[in-house]
Scaffold this motif. Sequence first.
Motif, PDB file in Angstrom:
ATOM      1  N   LEU A 144       7.859   1.756 -15.291  1.00 53.09           N
ATOM      2  CA  LEU A 144       7.867   2.321 -13.944  1.00 53.09           C
ATOM      3  C   LEU A 144       8.756   1.487 -13.026  1.00 53.09           C
ATOM      4  O   LEU A 144       9.547   2.039 -12.248  1.00 53.09           O
ATOM      5  N   ALA A 145       8.631   0.165 -13.111  1.00 59.74           N
ATOM      6  CA  ALA A 145       9.467  -0.690 -12.268  1.00 59.74           C
ATOM      7  C   ALA A 145      10.948  -0.421 -12.514  1.00 59.74           C
ATOM      8  O   ALA A 145      11.734  -0.269 -11.562  1.00 59.74           O
ATOM      9  N   ASP A 146      11.336  -0.343 -13.767  1.00 62.88           N
ATOM     10  CA  ASP A 146      12.740  -0.067 -14.082  1.00 62.88           C
ATOM     11  C   ASP A 146      13.178   1.295 -13.538  1.00 62.88           C
ATOM     12  O   ASP A 146      14.290   1.444 -13.026  1.00 62.88           O
ATOM     13  N   MET A 148       0.827  -1.200   0.000  1.00 62.98           N
ATOM     14  CA  MET A 148       0.000   0.000   0.000  1.00 62.98           C
ATOM     15  C   MET A 148       0.862   1.249   0.000  1.00 62.98           C
ATOM     16  O   MET A 148       1.988   1.233   0.458  1.00 62.98           O
ATOM     17  N   ARG A 149       0.306   2.339  -0.498  1.00 65.28           N
ATOM     18  CA  ARG A 149       1.081   3.541  -0.666  1.00 65.28           C
ATOM     19  C   ARG A 149       0.807   4.541   0.434  1.00 65.28           C
ATOM     20  O   ARG A 149      -0.267   4.567   1.021  1.00 65.28           O
ATOM     21  N   PRO A 150       1.751   5.439   0.718  1.00 66.01           N
ATOM     22  CA  PRO A 150       1.604   6.344   1.842  1.00 66.01           C
ATOM     23  C   PRO A 150       0.429   7.284   1.760  1.00 66.01           C
ATOM     24  O   PRO A 150      -0.247   7.515   2.746  1.00 66.01           O
ATOM     25  N   THR A 151       0.163   7.869   0.602  1.00 67.46           N
ATOM     26  CA  THR A 151      -0.906   8.857   0.533  1.00 67.46           C
ATOM     27  C   THR A 151      -2.208   8.280   0.035  1.00 67.46           C
ATOM     28  O   THR A 151      -3.213   8.973  -0.008  1.00 67.46           O
ATOM     29  N   THR A 152      -2.201   7.013  -0.348  1.00 67.87           N
ATOM     30  CA  THR A 152      -3.422   6.410  -0.886  1.00 67.87           C
ATOM     31  C   THR A 152      -3.784   5.115  -0.192  1.00 67.87           C
ATOM     32  O   THR A 152      -4.482   4.283  -0.734  1.00 67.87           O
ATOM     33  N   TYR A 185       8.259   4.350  -3.948  1.00 72.20           N
ATOM     34  CA  TYR A 185       7.088   5.076  -4.453  1.00 72.20           C
ATOM     35  C   TYR A 185       6.838   6.343  -3.646  1.00 72.20           C
ATOM     36  O   TYR A 185       6.318   7.327  -4.178  1.00 72.20           O
ATOM     37  N   ARG A 186       7.204   6.332  -2.372  1.00 73.96           N
ATOM     38  CA  ARG A 186       7.139   7.565  -1.575  1.00 73.96           C
ATOM     39  C   ARG A 186       7.967   8.661  -2.248  1.00 73.96           C
ATOM     40  O   ARG A 186       7.522   9.814  -2.375  1.00 73.96           O
ATOM     41  N   PHE A 232      13.725  -4.628   2.150  1.00 76.37           N
ATOM     42  CA  PHE A 232      13.228  -5.042   0.841  1.00 76.37           C
ATOM     43  C   PHE A 232      12.387  -3.882   0.323  1.00 76.37           C
ATOM     44  O   PHE A 232      11.239  -3.688   0.728  1.00 76.37           O
ATOM     45  N   MET A 233      12.991  -3.071  -0.529  1.00 77.16           N
ATOM     46  CA  MET A 233      12.329  -1.893  -1.052  1.00 77.16           C
ATOM     47  C   MET A 233      11.280  -2.302  -2.085  1.00 77.16           C
ATOM     48  O   MET A 233      11.570  -3.025  -3.041  1.00 77.16           O
ATOM     49  N   SER A 234      10.065  -1.820  -1.875  1.00 76.83           N
ATOM     50  CA  SER A 234       8.953  -2.200  -2.741  1.00 76.83           C
ATOM     51  C   SER A 234       8.998  -1.426  -4.059  1.00 76.83           C
ATOM     52  O   SER A 234       8.892  -0.201  -4.062  1.00 76.83           O
ATOM     53  N   ILE A 235       9.147  -2.161  -5.136  1.00 83.75           N
ATOM     54  CA  ILE A 235       9.069  -1.574  -6.477  1.00 83.75           C
ATOM     55  C   ILE A 235       7.603  -1.693  -6.892  1.00 83.75           C
ATOM     56  O   ILE A 235       7.185  -2.645  -7.548  1.00 83.75           O
ATOM     57  N   TYR A 236       6.821  -0.713  -6.430  1.00 86.52           N
ATOM     58  CA  TYR A 236       5.365  -0.778  -6.543  1.00 86.52           C
ATOM     59  C   TYR A 236       4.874  -0.300  -7.901  1.00 86.52           C
ATOM     60  O   TYR A 236       5.264   0.769  -8.384  1.00 86.52           O
ATOM     61  N   VAL A 237       3.991  -1.104  -8.498  1.00 81.69           N
ATOM     62  CA  VAL A 237       3.398  -0.772  -9.795  1.00 81.69           C
ATOM     63  C   VAL A 237       1.883  -0.683  -9.626  1.00 81.69           C
ATOM     64  O   VAL A 237       1.229  -1.696  -9.358  1.00 81.69           O
ATOM     65  N   PRO A 238       1.286   0.506  -9.738  1.00 75.82           N
ATOM     66  CA  PRO A 238      -0.167   0.644  -9.565  1.00 75.82           C
ATOM     67  C   PRO A 238      -0.950  -0.199 -10.568  1.00 75.82           C
ATOM     68  O   PRO A 238      -0.556  -0.350 -11.727  1.00 75.82           O
ATOM     69  N   ALA A 239      -2.073  -0.718 -10.099  1.00 75.29           N
ATOM     70  CA  ALA A 239      -2.891  -1.592 -10.936  1.00 75.29           C
ATOM     71  C   ALA A 239      -3.393  -0.885 -12.191  1.00 75.29           C
ATOM     72  O   ALA A 239      -3.558  -1.512 -13.247  1.00 75.29           O
ATOM     73  N   GLU A 240      -3.643   0.425 -12.094  1.00 77.95           N
ATOM     74  CA  GLU A 240      -4.216   1.129 -13.243  1.00 77.95           C
ATOM     75  C   GLU A 240      -3.277   1.176 -14.446  1.00 77.95           C
ATOM     76  O   GLU A 240      -3.707   1.422 -15.578  1.00 77.95           O
ATOM     77  N   LEU A 241      -1.975   0.918 -14.233  1.00 73.98           N
ATOM     78  CA  LEU A 241      -1.036   0.915 -15.361  1.00 73.98           C
ATOM     79  C   LEU A 241      -1.172  -0.341 -16.221  1.00 73.98           C
ATOM     80  O   LEU A 241      -0.613  -0.401 -17.323  1.00 73.98           O
ATOM     81  N   GLN A 242      -1.898  -1.341 -15.728  1.00 76.72           N
ATOM     82  CA  GLN A 242      -2.012  -2.611 -16.449  1.00 76.72           C
ATOM     83  C   GLN A 242      -2.668  -2.451 -17.819  1.00 76.72           C
ATOM     84  O   GLN A 242      -2.458  -3.286 -18.701  1.00 76.72           O
TER      85      GLN A 242
END
Length: 419
Positions: free
Chosen positions: A116-118, A1-5, A58-59, A97-107
């Motif tokens: 974004l991951a890269d 989960m993300r800090p502001t969302t 992502y922060r 373990f740093m989260s390389i977070y990819v939002p679902a809406e990018l799918q």
Amino acid sequence: MRPTTAILSLFLLATTSCTHGSNRQETPASPASTDLAERSRALARRVIIADGHVDVPYRLHEKLGPDGQPTEDVSQRTAEGDFDYPRAMEGGFDVAFMSIYVPAELQTKPGASKALADSLIDMMEKLARTSPDKFAMAHSVEQARRNTQEGKVSFAMGIENGSAIEDSLENVAHFHQRGVRYITLTHSSDNQLSDASFNRGKRTWNGLSPFGKQVVAEMNRVGIMVDVSHLSDDAIRQAVELSQVPVIASHSSCRHFTPGFERNISDELIRALAAKGGVVMINFGSVFLTQAANDYERQVGEAVETFGKARGLTRGSPEIRTFLETYRREHPAPLARVEDVADHIDHVVKLVGIDHVGLGSDFDGVGPTLPIGLKDVSQYPNLFRVLLERGYSEADIEKIASGNVFRVWQRVESHAASH
């Protein structure tokens, strides 16, 4: 989960979806409790603490400056967030373990998830390069241990949302080469690999997709841990069965304490995961820890949904953010406490033993819902104090802190090297 969302991603998607803290003390500390607190701090300095899920990338990404660079410098003490180098040193923290977070809406945007991951991996590598006396990348357990000996905080990496693989099996090896050591197969909605726990009532694949099953096999082959956090129960069951090596739940707590909250892991699945040698890494977010906090967040989500629908607002709009801030201020959250995290650890230990539990805080991902006594990376010793009070040995705590996840990581590395 993300800090502001956090609330939006958790409940607006599920139903539709820091500050430095300390333990409160009702009475002055006794000499015995003071000694135990110092013992806990010393233990945190001595053992390696490896946290399975920290959302720093992502922060930083959410606050890029005009030059495209982060406006926060986590090599220095920061006013916001749950992680920076000074606080990590205070807490004895070693491996994130740093989260390389990819939002679902990018799918729905071909190529966007991988790009974004890269870019987030690039960001963490640059951070390590620009502060080489403080940070270092860790692509193996051996590197993580060496970095700790040198007094550096390690950045291991885990992709949160397998949509970053796009539809190419070759991208599994690509991300391994880039240093990714676990992949959470999905996130807040079903993707091309797996059903998600938040998509209740909708099951695209009834577990893993055919491609998702291929990805699990490829992760085994190249040496990437399979992470089952965020997956539906059927998907977790299938991933555990299919994997030739142990799997992890990088930031999930126990559903025993939050019945009906599928994002947490059930006793049945904890047993299945442990039977294959895996580890459940406990999430620190209050919503994961207590029913009261879980019910509160659901109420907040419903209030936000009602407010947004009545005004025709889209998720993430400034008006919704303002409403959310006001609602939280006027209706304070019932926060969990550090003891609740220990309760979840106790539950896993009683269910399957000391070798199958770890720490997956979700720091910088669950925002204001962190429990009293575990508000940031400086406060791991508070958890160690509670565990010592409950009779855990220092050897037990070392397993929880890093030994168990390191064992899985090494097992996955060894399997890949021998095949």
